[in-house]
Design an enzyme around this catalytic site. Structure first.
Site, PDB file in Angstrom:
ATOM      1  CB  ALA A  13      -0.910  -0.004   1.222  1.00 61.09           C
TER       2      ALA A  13
ATOM      3  N   GLY B 197      -0.716  -5.181   0.970  1.00 57.24           N
ATOM      4  CA  GLY B 197      -1.960  -5.080   0.227  1.00 57.24           C
ATOM      5  C   GLY B 197      -1.892  -5.753  -1.134  1.00 57.24           C
TER       6      GLY B 197
ATOM      7  CD  GLU C 299      -3.931  -7.463   3.229  1.00 57.26           C
ATOM      8  OE1 GLU C 299      -4.556  -7.656   4.283  1.00 57.26           O
ATOM      9  OE2 GLU C 299      -3.413  -6.366   2.941  1.00 57.26           O
TER      10      GLU C 299
ATOM     11  CD  GLU D 182       0.480  -6.115   5.894  1.00 54.38           C
ATOM     12  OE1 GLU D 182      -0.230  -6.071   4.885  1.00 54.38           O
ATOM     13  OE2 GLU D 182       1.168  -7.124   6.198  1.00 54.38           O
TER      14      GLU D 182
END
Length: 257
Positions: A67, A113, A116, A136
């Site tokens: 991200a 992300g 994901e 993360e």
């Protein structure tokens, strides 16, 4: 065919190719990119000329390298929770529950992300140079776009704990052995392999495929995803979150006390 600045779509032989093209940030997800992918999926949902979707990243270095940290480094707990919830609503759950098969063609880094996003897809093909991870915790965060749930479902609790708690990347070869990936091929063969799988699904009943996706997803409830959203939000504004994100932006190792 339609294009936007950071996400493009083309349709060929009943396959929609959605490509994230933000090379300066290694295709890192931001809210604009999430909205653009959402819009493309909305546009093709009822298009009979589209039977399968393939999502990939432009270039050879990254599928999606995570991200965009700058975008949320100053967020409060409430803003953090809203970030995760909107991501689920706009994109990740949309992909997971999309009525047509969605295949991730993972070309390079799929981190945070990005992993994901790949896991929200129904199938994953990766190139040999792919690196996968949920880093993360090094930011004082947890995965917030379904990572704690979908990774566990795909590879099992023990390995999911290891990947999330260490934050370490794994190779495509290990991802394949864990069941995180369906296939690993050379970079040159990545898109042909994804197209091969897509073409096989196109031969089958669209209604039966839609029902199959719904039935498989019925195994997994939404309680865990909602817990993840709430816990993700709780990370924001803490001293460890501030240290983790600041260290990332300053390109140094975080010092968690």
């Amino acid at each position: 065919m339609s294009d936007s600045k950071e996400v493009s779509i083309s349709i060929e032989n009943k396959i929609a190719f959605i490509t994230i093209n933000a090379p300066k940030t290694l295709n890192a997800l931001n809210r604009k990119i999430i909205k653009e992918i959402h819009q493309h999926l909305y546009n093709i949902k009822y298009d009979n000329d589209v039977r399968v979707v393939i999502i990939t990243g432009a270039g050879e270095k990254a599928f999606v390298a995570g991200a965009n940290i700058k975008e949320f480094a100053s967020f409060s707990k409430k803003e953090g929770q809203e970030l995760a919830q909107s991501g689920h609503d706009l994109l990740f759950n949309k992909i997971a529950n999309f009525s047509k098969p969605v295949i991730a063609a993972v070309n390079g880094y799929a981190l945070g992300g990005g992993l994901e996003l790949a896991m929200a897809c129904h199938m994953r093909v990766a190139s040999e140079n792919a690196k996968l991870g949920q880093p993360e915790v090094s930011l004082g965060l947890i995965p917030g776009y379904g990572g704690t749930q979908r990774l566990t479902q795909l590879i099992g609790k023990g390995k999911a704990f290891e990947m999330i708690l260490t934050g370490q990347m794994i190779s495509a070869k290990e991802g394949l052995s864990l069941g995180l990936l369906n296939y690993v091929v050379s970079l040159e063969e990545l898109m042909p392999k994804a197209i091969e799988i897509a073409s096989k699904t196109i031969e089958n009943s669209p209604a039966a495929i839609k029902k199959s996706i719904k039935a498989i997803n019925a195994v997994f409830g939404n309680i865990g995803l909602q817990n993840e959203v709430e816990l993700f939000g709780q990370c924001f504004g803490t001293d460890e979150f501030k240290e983790g994100t600041q260290a990332f932006l300053e390109k140094r190792k975080p010092n968690f006390k």
